[in-house]
Write a protein that holds these residues in place. Structure first.
Motif, PDB file in Angstrom:
ATOM      1  N   SER A  25      23.642 -61.011  58.555  1.00 12.56           N
ATOM      2  CA  SER A  25      24.363 -61.532  59.665  1.00 12.56           C
ATOM      3  C   SER A  25      25.122 -60.666  60.708  1.00 12.56           C
ATOM      4  O   SER A  25      26.029 -60.813  61.317  1.00 12.56           O
ATOM      5  CB  SER A  25      25.407 -62.391  58.955  1.00 12.56           C
ATOM      6  OG  SER A  25      26.382 -61.557  58.293  1.00 12.56           O
ATOM      7  N   ALA A  27      26.077 -58.864  64.021  1.00 10.49           N
ATOM      8  CA  ALA A  27      26.457 -59.424  65.470  1.00 10.49           C
ATOM      9  C   ALA A  27      25.410 -58.554  66.435  1.00 10.49           C
ATOM     10  O   ALA A  27      25.357 -57.467  66.251  1.00 10.49           O
ATOM     11  CB  ALA A  27      28.015 -59.076  65.769  1.00 10.49           C
ATOM     12  N   GLU A  32      29.332 -62.738  69.142  1.00  9.94           N
ATOM     13  CA  GLU A  32      29.178 -62.918  67.601  1.00  9.94           C
ATOM     14  C   GLU A  32      30.210 -62.010  67.035  1.00  9.94           C
ATOM     15  O   GLU A  32      30.724 -62.448  66.018  1.00  9.94           O
ATOM     16  CB  GLU A  32      27.826 -62.738  67.585  1.00  9.94           C
ATOM     17  CG  GLU A  32      26.709 -63.723  67.850  1.00  9.94           C
ATOM     18  CD  GLU A  32      25.306 -63.340  67.221  1.00  9.94           C
ATOM     19  OE1 GLU A  32      25.281 -62.221  67.070  1.00  9.94           O
ATOM     20  OE2 GLU A  32      24.534 -64.210  67.398  1.00  9.94           O
ATOM     21  N   ALA A  36      32.292 -64.794  66.121  1.00  8.94           N
ATOM     22  CA  ALA A  36      31.023 -65.187  65.361  1.00  8.94           C
ATOM     23  C   ALA A  36      30.230 -66.402  66.006  1.00  8.94           C
ATOM     24  O   ALA A  36      29.559 -67.029  65.448  1.00  8.94           O
ATOM     25  CB  ALA A  36      31.530 -66.103  64.023  1.00  8.94           C
ATOM     26  N   GLY A  37      30.094 -66.145  67.264  1.00  9.30           N
ATOM     27  CA  GLY A  37      29.194 -67.037  68.120  1.00  9.30           C
ATOM     28  C   GLY A  37      29.595 -68.389  68.376  1.00  9.30           C
ATOM     29  O   GLY A  37      28.930 -69.235  68.922  1.00  9.30           O
ATOM     30  N   ILE A  40      30.236 -71.379  63.805  1.00  7.87           N
ATOM     31  CA  ILE A  40      30.721 -71.533  62.133  1.00  7.87           C
ATOM     32  C   ILE A  40      31.075 -72.995  61.987  1.00  7.87           C
ATOM     33  O   ILE A  40      32.037 -73.333  62.682  1.00  7.87           O
ATOM     34  CB  ILE A  40      31.808 -70.521  61.845  1.00  7.87           C
ATOM     35  CG1 ILE A  40      31.180 -69.068  62.015  1.00  7.87           C
ATOM     36  CG2 ILE A  40      32.179 -70.774  60.347  1.00  7.87           C
ATOM     37  CD1 ILE A  40      29.899 -68.844  61.286  1.00  7.87           C
ATOM     38  N   ASN A  45      34.469 -72.241  58.138  1.00 10.80           N
ATOM     39  CA  ASN A  45      35.363 -71.444  58.491  1.00 10.80           C
ATOM     40  C   ASN A  45      36.647 -71.791  57.631  1.00 10.80           C
ATOM     41  O   ASN A  45      37.416 -70.704  57.420  1.00 10.80           O
ATOM     42  CB  ASN A  45      35.889 -71.910  59.900  1.00 10.80           C
ATOM     43  CG  ASN A  45      36.150 -70.814  60.847  1.00 10.80           C
ATOM     44  OD1 ASN A  45      36.389 -69.599  60.279  1.00 10.80           O
ATOM     45  ND2 ASN A  45      36.061 -71.234  62.115  1.00 10.80           N
ATOM     46  N   LYS A 174      31.280 -62.394  62.702  1.00 10.63           N
ATOM     47  CA  LYS A 174      30.149 -63.366  61.842  1.00 10.63           C
ATOM     48  C   LYS A 174      29.911 -62.638  60.638  1.00 10.63           C
ATOM     49  O   LYS A 174      29.992 -63.538  59.606  1.00 10.63           O
ATOM     50  CB  LYS A 174      28.974 -63.132  62.842  1.00 10.63           C
ATOM     51  CG  LYS A 174      27.979 -64.023  62.520  1.00 10.63           C
ATOM     52  CD  LYS A 174      26.648 -63.829  63.242  1.00 10.63           C
ATOM     53  CE  LYS A 174      25.371 -64.691  62.560  1.00 10.63           C
ATOM     54  NZ  LYS A 174      24.246 -64.685  63.597  1.00 10.63           N
ATOM     55  N   THR A 177      33.110 -63.401  58.474  1.00 13.38           N
ATOM     56  CA  THR A 177      33.136 -64.806  57.703  1.00 13.38           C
ATOM     57  C   THR A 177      32.342 -65.307  56.838  1.00 13.38           C
ATOM     58  O   THR A 177      32.723 -65.778  55.789  1.00 13.38           O
ATOM     59  CB  THR A 177      32.839 -65.665  59.229  1.00 13.38           C
ATOM     60  OG1 THR A 177      33.789 -65.389  60.463  1.00 13.38           O
ATOM     61  CG2 THR A 177      33.132 -67.168  58.709  1.00 13.38           C
ATOM     62  N   TYR A 178      31.185 -64.689  56.960  1.00 14.33           N
ATOM     63  CA  TYR A 178      29.969 -65.307  55.938  1.00 14.33           C
ATOM     64  C   TYR A 178      30.551 -64.221  54.668  1.00 14.33           C
ATOM     65  O   TYR A 178      30.378 -64.993  53.336  1.00 14.33           O
ATOM     66  CB  TYR A 178      28.816 -64.978  56.279  1.00 14.33           C
ATOM     67  CG  TYR A 178      27.934 -65.801  57.324  1.00 14.33           C
ATOM     68  CD1 TYR A 178      27.909 -67.071  57.019  1.00 14.33           C
ATOM     69  CD2 TYR A 178      27.831 -65.843  58.722  1.00 14.33           C
ATOM     70  CE1 TYR A 178      27.497 -68.313  58.109  1.00 14.33           C
ATOM     71  CE2 TYR A 178      27.613 -66.440  59.471  1.00 14.33           C
ATOM     72  CZ  TYR A 178      27.161 -67.819  59.128  1.00 14.33           C
ATOM     73  OH  TYR A 178      26.758 -68.853  59.956  1.00 14.33           O
TER      74      TYR A 178
END
Length: 235
Positions: A25, A27, A32, A36-37, A40, A45, A174, A177-178
């Protein structure tokens, strides 16, 4: 396989998972990297935000602050402020930051109030808050590694810093977050399983929420015992 070896395997596997997530993932654009683009899902989130709150700085440091303060009530004020800050940030800053199309809070504050002074104040506040938070996080990493992995504090601290630096720089918001979503799953499992077994051992109920209203082996109510503990802490 010994318990120590199993612990190393589990921790190593979780680190490998975080690194793989960061690589997959990573960026590729500025949007991103910072936001994160904007793709999400709200539930995802929320999971990432919850994992951030349940991190070392929040869970370990705040619990220690309450337990070691001169009274639990005084320490809990920091906990309420910490939690309330998340809510205020989500309600008063995040929507407008997204609406303005800015990536950072200082950018938003400076443009919103047409003031470079306000921008500088926002930068200073951000630095103070971030440094305070990172200190708690890094301290928690060092303590966790030294206790559970039987390493010295410095080794645990450096290992955690390298992993965090890797997926934060490579994946940006990004990747973070994941990775936080994966951490949420790990943390929820780690919190829920002990709660279930403690509830079973104390009250015979497999569901902790139902166990709160149950009775202990001596016939007393669990809630009464917990109430005495809270009183001892100063609440």
């Amino acid at each position: 396989m010994s318990l120590t070896e199993t612990t190393y395997w589990v921790v190593g596997a979780s680190f490998a998972l975080y690194i793989v997530i960061a690589i997959r993932s990573r960026a590729s654009t500025t949007q991103e990297f910072y936001v994160a683009g904007k793709g999400i899902h709200p539930i995802a989130n929320g999971m990432a935000t919850a994992a951030d709150w349940m991190s070392a700085a929040s869970f370990i440091s705040m619990a220690g602050l309450i337990g070691l303060s001169y009274n639990g009530y005084g320490g809990s004020v920091f906990l309420m402020g910490w939690t309330g800050g998340y809510v205020l940030l989500a309600m008063l800053i995040a929507p407008y930051l997204r609406k303005y199309g800015k990536f950072t809070v200082p950018e938003f504050i400076g443009d919103r109030y047409y003031s470079n002074t306000a921008r500088i104040v926002a930068v200073l506040c951000l630095i103070i808050c971030s440094v305070t938070y990172v200190i708690g996080q890094m301290k928690g990493i060092g303590v966790a590694f030294s206790r559970f992995l039987e390493t010295d504090y410095e080794t645990g601290l450096l290992s955690g810093m390298v992993i965090v630096f890797f997926y934060a720089v490579l994946g940006g918001m990004k990747g973070i977050t994941y990775t936080q979503i994966a951490q949420f799953c790990v943390l929820i499992f780690a919190y829920t399983v002990p709660a279930i077994f403690i509830s079973l051992q104390l009250t015979g109920q497999p569901i902790p929420q139902l166990g709160l209203g149950g009775t202990l082996a001596d016939g007393s109510y669990l809630l009464h015992k917990l109430d005495h503990i809270l009183l001892d802490l100063g609440f």
